[in-house]
Design an enzyme around this catalytic site. Structure first.
Site, PDB file in Angstrom:
ATOM      1  CG  ASP A  49      -1.870  -1.137   1.360  1.00  0.00           C
ATOM      2  OD1 ASP A  49      -1.962  -1.939   0.415  1.00  0.00           O
ATOM      3  OD2 ASP A  49      -2.502  -1.254   2.427  1.00  0.00           O
ATOM      4  CB  CYS A  88      -2.890  -6.949  -0.447  1.00  0.00           C
ATOM      5  SG  CYS A  88      -3.019  -5.412   0.465  1.00  0.00           S
ATOM      6  CG  ASP A 281       0.292  -4.388  -2.251  1.00  0.00           C
ATOM      7  OD1 ASP A 281       0.437  -3.166  -2.040  1.00  0.00           O
ATOM      8  OD2 ASP A 281      -0.222  -5.153  -1.409  1.00  0.00           O
ATOM      9  CG  ASN A 282      -2.850  -2.296  -3.045  1.00  0.00           C
ATOM     10  OD1 ASN A 282      -2.840  -3.510  -2.799  1.00  0.00           O
ATOM     11  ND2 ASN A 282      -2.889  -1.388  -2.079  1.00  0.00           N
TER      12      ASN A 282
END
Lengths: 484, 484
Positions: A49, A88, A281-282
C-alpha cells in the site's frame, strides 16, 4: 505497437501466420555455460500500500526516503507503472504470475474466509526461475495461494514491519557460496494499516504498524501532521493529516530497510550483478486509492536498478503494469518459457528510454477485495483517456473494513461534508456503469464524459478495446455485456 | 424447541450453563461389539435439480416414478424439506458437511473458473463415517472440493445419466463380504439440463440428458408436452411444456435406476439393514426455482426409508433442511463426533411422526451460483411467513448460463410477455431489499408485505431472527447490515 494481451490460443494463431510480437521472448534463450554464470541475481521488493506520490524521488518534498531515492538515481523510475487491481492479495498473484486475476483465479483475498486461490495450472515466477536454475527465497508478506503454485525454495523469517531486520535475515541467503544466481522476493507489511488506533494522539489515527517502543534497528522518522503533503484525492482534514503522518513513518521504515539491504548486498560482493526492483502492490490504504481503479489506486512507484544502467536517474514514461513483471524478470534471467504465455510482456527493452511510444495502453481488472466486496471493474487506460466499466454499478461502492473504520473516512461522513478530496462522497459511493475521463484535462477523474455526445465515438472505441482485451484474456465477466 | 443453529463457541457456552439442546447427539455412542455389527448401512441418493412436485408420491399425476413412490410407501416423505441454497455445488457441500455455505467456504460452484472450495477445517460426512468404521463409496456427480475434505474410500464409476448402469456398478460394493457397514453416496446428473437443444423437436427444448439412442438398460419413458403438469411458478407455454416433457423423461430414468438398485440391495441380503434416503440438491432447472430462494428452488423431495419404519407411508411436516442431513446420518450410524458441531441437527427422532411442532423454522443462505452470479440472499422461513434479505438488491437478478439460454426463458422474453408464472418478469429481475411473504395466503410469493405497516413488527422480528442466525453461524455477510 500497442500492448496486445494474448492468450495461448491467440499466440499460437499469431505464430501460425508468421507474425509474433512475442517471438523474441518466447524462445528459451540458449546460453553458453559462461553466459549462464553471468545471469543476474534479481531482488523484487514489494511494499504494501505504498502510493506513487510518497517518495522523495517521485516529488514528495516532505517524506524522507533517501535510500529509495538513491536507487532511483542509479536506475530508472517509471512514471506510468500500474497495478492491475488495487488489492493486496490479488495484485501479488498478478505480480508473480504475469496473468490478470480473471484468468489466474485469484479473484480476491487469499486469507481467512475470503479463501481465493489461483488455479493449479498457473506457472509462477519463482517456480519458473527455480526450474531455470535459480535459487529462490521469499521473506515477509506472501498472501497468495496455493503454496504449490507459488513455491519458493526457501522461506526466510523476519518481522515484516521491520525491513531492517528482514534485510539482516537475508544475509545467509545473499552470502551463500553457490554458483547459481538467486531470486529474492522481499515483501514488507509496511505501510499497510494495522496495529489499531493511536488512542493517545489527536484524532486517533490508525498506527500503520508504528509502535510506541519502535522496532529493533530502526530509527523511527516521525512526521508532523501539519507538514505532510495531502494529495488532491484526500480531504485536507485533521484526521487525514494525522493518518498520513503515521503512514509516512511506516514508509520511512521501509526506506531504512532498503539502505541496510543494499549494504548487505555490497558486502556479499554480488551488488554488481544484481537487479533491484522496487514496487508496491497497490495504492495508499485510504478510500479513493486502494480497492479503487482510480489513478491513486493503480499508479504506483516502480524503480528498476540494474548494474548496467547507462542513463542513470531517468524517468521512463512507458505504461507498464504488474502483469509485465514476471515476463520482465524472466527476460532478465533468460528464463522465458517457450511453451507458456503471459498476459504481460517484458519491459526490459525500454529501461534506457525516457519517452516510449509503443507502450501506450494499460488494463486493469478488479473483482473482489474481501469476499463480501464484489465490485467487478474493467479498465482500459491510454495516455490521455481512461474508461472504467463498473459491472456491478447497481451496488453501493463497497468498503474494506479497515478503510471504512479509518479516522479519515469516519471523520468525513460524521462531519456531513459533501466533498472527499476532489470527488463528492455521493459520487464515490454511487458509480455509473461507465466512467470516461480525459486525464490530461481532468487528472482527478471527476468529470465523467461517458454521457457526453461529443465523446461517443471515443467511448465506443474504448468499449470495443476493452471487450477485445476481455476476450483475449478469457475474462469470465465478458458475459456481462450481454446479460446479468 | 425451535431450531437453534449453533457455532462451536455457542455450543460450549450452552454446555457450560448446563443446558444443551445438542447433548444427546454430541456424545459418541458407546456400543458393544454386537451392537456395532447392527449398525445400518446408509445410502444417500442425490438427484440433480429434481423438484418436489415431480414425483407421483408428491402428488404429480402424470410423471411415472413407481420405484420412488414405493420407497415413500415403505418409509416417510417430508413435505417441508429444504436445501439451504439452490445451487448444485454449494448445496452438495451443505449436504456433506452439515454447515451453511457462508461457514463451510463453498460459496458457489466448484468446477472450472468458479473455483470455490470448502475450508480444510471442515470434517465431512464420509470422513467422519470412515473414521467411525464405515466403508464409504461414492458414484456419480461429486462437485465439491477439496478432495481431502470430502474423501470417500472408494470412487465407483458409471455414467451419471444412467442410474440403471450406476446401480449395476454398485453391486461389488454392496456384495462385499465385509463386517463393516457401508455408506454409499449415489448421485445422478439427471434431471439436470444438458446435452444441447433437441433441434428436431418443436420449440427446441433442452434435452435434459436424453439421447436419441437412449441408454443401456433403460426403457425411456417419454412424455407428451400436452400432458405434463406445468407448476404455477412456470409459464404455461409451448416452450416450457416441451422442456418439462424432456425433464420428466430424465426423472423417470432415475426412477428406473432406483428400482434396479433396490433389487441389487435385496440380492445382497442387506436390504433389511439399510437406510435409504432420496433427495435432490435443489429445485428444477428453470428460472423461478434453481438459483432462487423461492419455494420451488428450496422445497424438495426427501424420502427416508428405514427397515424399521412402523408408520409406513406417512408424510412428515417437520421443517428440515440439508444442514440436518449429516447430523441425521451420523445419528443413524451412532457416529456423532463429541468434539465438533454442525449447524443442523438430527431429524431421526421425527421419522414416525406426521405433525411435528418443534421443527418450525428453516434458514437459507445463498451467495453465488457461478462466480459471475454474486447475489447473496439470506432467508428465514417459518411455517407461515418467510423473509428474504436480498443483500445485493441493487443488481439485476443474475442468470445461470443454461437458464438464461433455455427455450422457456428466451420464449418468455422474446414474446414480450409481462408474466412469468405468477410473477412478473420485472419482479423476477428487480428485487427489493426485503421480501416478506405470507405463505398461507400467498403460496406463490408474489405479494411482498415488507413495506406494509401492518407487518412491521413481524418484519422486525424476522430480521432480528435472521441476524441472530448469521451471528451464530458466523456469516461474513452480517456486516452488510451496517455498511456496504
Amino acid at each position: 505497437m500497442t500492448r496486445q494481451p494474448m492468450t495461448r490460443r491467440a499466440f499460437v494463431r499469431t505464430c501460425a501466420t508468421g507474425v509474433s510480437t512475442f517471438a523474441a521472448a518466447s524462445v528459451m534463450a540458449k546460453r553458453s555455460p559462461a553466459a549462464q554464470r553471468r545471469r543476474p541475481n534479481i531482488v523484487l521488493i514489494v511494499a504494501d500500500d505504498h502510493g506513487r506520490g510518497d517518495l522523495g524521488c517521485y516529488g514528495n518534498p516532505v517524506i524522507r526516503t533517501p535510500n529509495l531515492d538513491k536507487l532511483a538515481d542509479e536506475g530508472v523510475r517509471f512514471t506510468h507503472a500500474f497495478c492491475t487491481t488495487a488489492s493486496c492479495s490479488a495484485s501479488r498473484s498478478v505480480i508473480l504470475s504475469g496473468l490478470y486475476n480473471h484468468y489466474n483465479g485469484q479473484y480476491g483475498h487469499q486469507h481467512a474466509y475470503h479463501h481465493f486461490a489461483s488455479f493449479d495450472s498457473v506457472r509462477s515466477l519463482p517456480v519458473l526461475l527455480s526450474q531455470a536454475g535459480y535459487r529462490t527465497a521469499r521473506i515477509g508478506k506472501y498472501h497468495v495461494a496455493p503454496d504449490a503454485v507459488y513455491q519458493f525454495d526457501t522461506v526466510l523469517q523476519g518481522n515484516d514491519r521491520n525491513a531492517v531486520q528482514m534485510a539482516d535475515n537475508c544475509r545467509p541467503f545473499l552470502n551463500a557460496q553457490d554458483e547459481k544466481p538467486f531470486f529474492l522476493y522481499f515483501c514488507t507489511s509496511d505501510p499497510h494499516r494495522g496495529g489499531g488506533r493511536a488512542a493517545n494522539l489527536p484524532h486517533r489515527p490508525d498506527r500503520f504498524g508504528n509502535r510506541e517502543q519502535g522496532y529493533w534497528g530502526v530509527t523511527e522518522v516521525k512526521y508532523d501532521p501539519k507538514e505532510v503533503i495531502v494529495p488532491d484525492f484526500l480531504p485536507d482534514t485533521p484526521e487525514c493529516r494525522a493518518e498520513l503522518a503515521q503512514y509516512c513513518q511506516a514508509v520511512s521504515r521501509i526506506d531504512q530497510g532498503m539502505g541496510r539491504f543494499v549494504e548487505h548486498l555490497k558486502t556479499s560482493g554480488k551488488h554488481d550483478n544484481t537487479v533491484l526492483i522496487y514496487i508496491s502492490d497497490n495504492g495508499i490504504a485510504f478510500p479513493g486509492a486502494k480497492t479503487t481503479v482510480y489513478e491513486p489506486g493503480l499508479n504506483l512507484p516502480c524503480i528498476v536498478r540494474t548494474p548496467w544502467q547507462r542513463n542513470k536517474g531517468i524517468a521512463c514514461d512507458a505504461l507498464v503494469n504488474w502483469a509485465d513483471l514476471t515476463p520482465t524478470i524472466l527476460d532478465f534471467a533468460g528464463a522465458t518459457p517457450a511453451d507458456y504465455e503471459f498476459h504481460g510482456r517484458s519491459f526490459k527493452p525500454v529501461l534506457e528510454r525516457e519517452h516510449v511510444e509503443d507502450w501506450d495502453t494499460t488494463y486493469a481488472s478488479h473483482t473482489f477485495h474481501e469476499i463480501t466486496m464484489y465490485y467487478p471493474m474493467r479498465v482500459v487506460r491510454e495516455r490521455r483517456f481512461k474508461l472504467i466499466w463498473n459491472i456491478a454499478h447497481g451496488l453501493d461502492y463497497p468498503f474494506a473494513s479497515d478503510l471504512w473504520e479509518s479516522a479519515t473516512w469516519q471523520g468525513t461522513i460524521n462531519s456531513g461534508r459533501k466533498l472527499y478530496g476532489k470527488r463528492t462522497v455521493d459520487a464515490y459511493l454511487h458509480r455509473p456503469k461507465f466512467e470516461l475521463y480525459d486525464l490530461q484535462n481532468d487528472p482527478h477523474e471527476v468529470k465523467n464524459l461517458a454521457d457526453d455526445p461529443q465523446y461517443k465515438d471515443r467511448l465506443d472505441a474504448m468499449k470495443e478495446k476493452l471487450r477485445i482485451f476481455q476476450k483475449q484474456t478469457k475474462d469470465p465477466w465478458i458475459l456481462k455485456w450481454n446479460y446479468e
